[in-house]
Write an enzyme that holds these catalytic residues in place. Sequence first.
Site, short mmCIF file in Angstrom:
data_model
loop_
_atom_site.label_atom_id
_atom_site.label_comp_id
_atom_site.label_asym_id
_atom_site.label_seq_id
_atom_site.Cartn_x
_atom_site.Cartn_y
_atom_site.Cartn_z
NE ARG A 46 -3.09 0.30 3.22
CZ ARG A 46 -2.52 0.67 4.36
NH1 ARG A 46 -1.94 1.86 4.47
NH2 ARG A 46 -2.52 -0.14 5.40
CG ASP A 168 -7.40 15.53 -16.81
OD1 ASP A 168 -6.70 14.85 -17.58
OD2 ASP A 168 -8.46 15.10 -16.30
CE LYS A 193 -10.92 7.41 -20.12
NZ LYS A 193 -10.97 7.44 -18.69
C1 PLP Z 1 -10.13 13.84 -18.89
C2 PLP Z 1 -10.42 12.78 -17.87
N1 PLP Z 1 -9.92 12.89 -16.63
C3 PLP Z 1 -10.16 11.97 -15.68
C4 PLP Z 1 -10.96 10.85 -15.94
C5 PLP Z 1 -11.22 9.82 -14.87
O1 PLP Z 1 -10.45 8.70 -15.09
P1 PLP Z 1 -10.86 7.18 -14.73
O2 PLP Z 1 -12.01 6.81 -15.60
O3 PLP Z 1 -9.61 6.42 -15.01
O4 PLP Z 1 -11.23 7.15 -13.29
C6 PLP Z 1 -11.48 10.69 -17.23
C7 PLP Z 1 -12.33 9.53 -17.54
O5 PLP Z 1 -12.95 9.46 -18.59
C8 PLP Z 1 -11.21 11.69 -18.22
O6 PLP Z 1 -11.71 11.58 -19.47
#
Ligand code: PLP
Length: 375
Positions: A46, A168, A193
């Site tokens: 962890r 992000d 992704k």
């Molecule tokens: C731009 C973006 N940030 C964060 C996330 C969240 O990620 P996760 O689905 O891996 O929890 C997503 C999910 O689609 C996303 O498209």
Amino acid sequence: MDISTICVHGCDKHYDTTGAIAVPIFASSTFAHPGVGKSTGFDYSRSQNPTKEYLEHTVAALEGGTQAVAFSSGMAALGALMELFSPGDHIVAIDDLYGGTYRLFSHISQKNGVTFSYAGSMEDINREITPATKAVFIETPTNPMMRVTDIAAVAQITRQRNLLLIVDNTFLTPVFQRPLSLGADIVLHSGTKYLGGHNDTLSGMLVVKDNALAEKLRFISKTTGAGLSPFDSFLIVRGIKTLAIRMERQQETALAAAKWLTGQSKIKAVHYIGLPEHPGYEISSRQASGFGGMLSFTVKEEQTAVSILERVKVIKYAESLGGVESLITYPMLQTHADLPESERIARGIDACLLRLSVGLEAPDDIIADLKQALE
Ligand SMILES: Cc1ncc(COP(=O)(O)O)c(C=O)c1O
């Protein structure tokens, strides 16, 4: 070293003496101590695990950070990130965000006393900052409207005001965009992704330059317990090996699909940052080395959107993005269903908007699939 080479070879950490080319999966929850008060560097998974550590070093190198922390999903990374803030703190966020991020902010973080303002432009960001503001949160390009924000310009504001800038970077990945080098403090990824790239693993990443900030995030990760498992860390490392070449090819196909869609009579607008007419084209060309594999488009009639979703064959109607299989999403009913309707529609996320994540199929097959679905 070129980023494509870092993708293939990963970081320079080695944990075994066999010469294994692939990082081993250390499927151990705990580690024996060589003596009292002594540690091999690993105590309990962890806190840290060698396979996860290898992934973290690799992603830190790709983003030009000093440290990265890997989580069990993008949302787990975001949840941990929010633990940096306390009741009374305020965050300014860009007003077009992945729906799950908005849901976390409005249903969880707000309940815990953190407040949010949403900004649509640089002037709005400046205006929304108050003495309680601790951070600015942006996605660029945004999900799903593909809006672009000038990262360096926001960084100038956050530096002056002593705020954290969180970006992000899921859509462009470090192959095309490195926000830390433009002044961001924290980069977030849904590693589910493009990093993973095969629609088979969830993961999330936080990457930073500042070691003190990294230690805070590590403390939160080990305390709240949403770190990535060794198996999934291995899968993300394996995915990253082909990240650079996938990004290049997905971008080529996305541009071909965007150009083809632009000429179709049932299409009202195509949102792809690689089209020179896109409002974010110029900033993107300056701050990123590519435009990525994501696009969205607005059809003229709701019925056309529904029939595309029901008729595509090669492209799958499914949530998520960034993998080798092309996916088409109905943001209104899927990724952004939790946004209040009036805000959703004001942002252009209506019954006529579709989002397309272009995969690695032949460009002609993607276009032929869209063509037969549109007829
Ligand atoms: C731009 C973006 N940030 C964060 C996330 C969240 O990620 P996760 O689905 O891996 O929890 C997503 C999910 O689609 C996303 O498209």
